[in-house]
Design an enzyme around this catalytic site. Structure first.
Site, PDB file in Angstrom:
ATOM      1  N   HIS A 431       0.817  -1.210   0.000  1.00  0.00           N
ATOM      2  CA  HIS A 431       0.000   0.000   0.000  1.00  0.00           C
ATOM      3  C   HIS A 431       0.857   1.268   0.000  1.00  0.00           C
ATOM      4  O   HIS A 431       0.342   2.373  -0.202  1.00  0.00           O
ATOM      5  CB  HIS A 431      -0.931   0.001   1.219  1.00  0.00           C
ATOM      6  CG  HIS A 431      -2.228   0.709   0.981  1.00  0.00           C
ATOM      7  ND1 HIS A 431      -2.452   1.535  -0.114  1.00  0.00           N
ATOM      8  CD2 HIS A 431      -3.375   0.757   1.711  1.00  0.00           C
ATOM      9  CE1 HIS A 431      -3.670   2.023  -0.057  1.00  0.00           C
ATOM     10  NE2 HIS A 431      -4.252   1.574   1.055  1.00  0.00           N
ATOM     11  N   ASP A 435      -2.251   2.142  -4.619  1.00  0.00           N
ATOM     12  CA  ASP A 435      -3.476   2.574  -3.938  1.00  0.00           C
ATOM     13  C   ASP A 435      -4.582   1.551  -4.165  1.00  0.00           C
ATOM     14  O   ASP A 435      -4.502   0.683  -5.056  1.00  0.00           O
ATOM     15  CB  ASP A 435      -3.916   3.949  -4.453  1.00  0.00           C
ATOM     16  CG  ASP A 435      -2.928   5.040  -4.083  1.00  0.00           C
ATOM     17  OD1 ASP A 435      -2.247   4.894  -3.046  1.00  0.00           O
ATOM     18  OD2 ASP A 435      -2.819   6.020  -4.850  1.00  0.00           O
TER      19      ASP A 435
END
Length: 460
Positions: A431, A435
């Site tokens: 992450h 995204d």
């Protein structure tokens, strides 16, 4: 008995007032018993091989020379007379012969550790043979377990292992001596005695580090209902896998998203074309190739999933190529051979690459170069019956796709409930770089390609 004779006449004259002619008659007889006879009453027998050398020299010192009556130039079979007197020119014949032996075939050589790849510096030895074992040329004597793979060490020639220079489980570096081999030799009586005798006899006769082929100790017989346990040392590959997985958890901000795929169309396509595909490409059509091709298509569409963070320079590296690692389970641990430039491959090319790498993995002959690199990983737990799971990222990559088993489940199709073959898929991503929007879009792209491969033809 086949034979032949050779007559040689040598004519020689000197510039001194005294002139003489030399007549030499040689009779050479060859037979099946490999014997050589000269007319000078010299007989030589050959047991293995014979090298005959004649050298002609001229000297002023008194040596044995051959002199005969003046003869016309030509062949002669007359009797030669040998006489010793000071000559003006000397004709000397030297006969040298050599007899070979089997010593060169029993040469003892030391076999060293072969060179490793650039990223590997050492490994642990696991012996497949013991002192006194007879080996053939290229037969595996030991394996060297490294952090990434196992390196097999073959015998350079046929012979007998006379000494192991490293204990089982010992650590070696490139170039270290491993064992000694007697080429083409046979086990000596003393070595037979030491191998068949008890342990004190082995210590009294030096036969190397290990005279017994290493085997795992047999566990003691446990009583009925007893609670027992055993300890086994972790091999280098398992240690490295554990280290890398823990590093991934500590470094990456891992998050997993899920989806499900209707496998009806891909199963129907495989059923319809598998025979023609096998006949044309000489390889079976599977499901993994469809997911590999779909992943390459999605990675080119979402470059952030194909990228990586360089922690040293604090930069993001985007790749314009796709190298997909396919996780393969082996008895020694999980390996991830790489299929390179997948974006340029078709289904047949992918199936051939997967089959070749899988065969290497099963035979334990994967090289480090086969596993270096990789921009994305696919792990198929469905081959073991897994229904659902969350894969762990293979660093330094940024994402991994987890495939699972195909099971018939009721699904809603056009407002109706139908039984369809369904597969859950999971995408674990870093992450820090990827995204949620890119991750979900990426997984949906894979879903659309697998459910309808015609999307690839339309480049959608």
């Amino acid at each position: 008995m086949p034979s032949f004779s050779l007559f040689l006449t040598l004519f020689s004259s000197a510039l001194s007032p005294t002139q003489f002619f030399l007549s030499l008659s040689l009779s050479l007889s060859l037979s099946l018993s490999l014997s050589l006879s000269l007319s000078l009453c010299l007989s030589l027998s050959l047991s293995v091989s014979l090298c005959l050398s004649l050298s002609l020299s001229v000297s002023l010192s008194p040596f044995i020379f051959l002199k005969a009556s003046p003869l016309a130039t030509g062949l002669s079979t007359g009797t030669l007379s040998c006489k010793c007197e000071p000559p003006s020119s000397i004709v000397v014949f030297h006969i040298r012969y050599f007899k070979t032996s089997t010593a060169h075939r029993e040469e003892v050589v030391t076999v060293n550790t072969p060179p490793f790849s650039e990223s590997i510096t050492e490994g642990d030895v696991r012996w497949e043979k013991a002192v006194g074992d007879t080996v053939k040329e290229d037969e595996v004597v030991c394996e060297i377990e490294t952090d990434k793979t196992s390196l097999q060490v073959p015998s350079p020639a046929a012979g007998v292992i006379t000494e192991l220079l490293v204990p089982d489980g010992g650590r070696v570096e490139a170039g270290n001596p491993l064992f000694k081999l007697k080429k083409g030799g046979t086990l000596s009586p003393h070595l037979h005695l030491s191998l068949s005798s008890s342990v004190p006899m082995i210590s009294s006769l030096y036969v190397g580090i290990s005279a017994v082929k290493p085997t795992a100790p047999a566990p003691p017989a446990a009583a009925h209902g007893a609670r027992t346990e055993s300890r086994v040392k972790m091999n280098r590959m398992r240690l490295r896998i554990a280290q890398r997985l823990k590093e991934a958890q500590q470094t990456c901000a891992m998050l997993t998203t899920f989806n499900e795929i209707d496998m009806s169309n891909i199963q129907e396509m495989r059923k319809l074309h598998k025979d023609a595909f096998l006949k044309r490409h000489n390889i079976k059509l599977g499901f993994t190739s469809a997911f590999v091709k779909a992943s390459a298509h999605a990675l080119m569409d979402q470059p952030s999933v194909n990228g990586v963070i360089d922690d040293t320079t604090k930069e993001i590296v985007y790749r314009d190529y796709v190298d997909i690692s396919v996780a393969v389970a082996t008895p020694k641990g999980l390996v991830v051979p790489v299929i390179r430039n997948v974006e340029t491959m078709n289904f047949a090319d992918i199936e051939k690459s997967i089959n070749g790498l899988g065969e290497k993995a099963r035979n334990n002959v994967l090289a480090v170069e086969d596993m270096d690199g990789g921009t994305f990983t696919i792990s198929n737990g469905g081959v073991f019956g897994s229904m659902f799971g969350t894969p762990i990222i293979n660093p330094p990559q940024s994402a991994i796709l987890g495939m699972h088993g195909i099971f018939d489940r009721p699904v809603a199709i056009g407002g109706k409930v139908e039984i369809r073959p369904m597969m859950y898929v999971a995408l674990t991503y870093d992450h820090r770089l990827v995204d949620g929007r890119e991750a979900v879009t990426f997984l949906r792209k894979i879903k659309s390609v697998v459910e309808d491969p015609r999307v690839l033809l339309l480049d959608m």
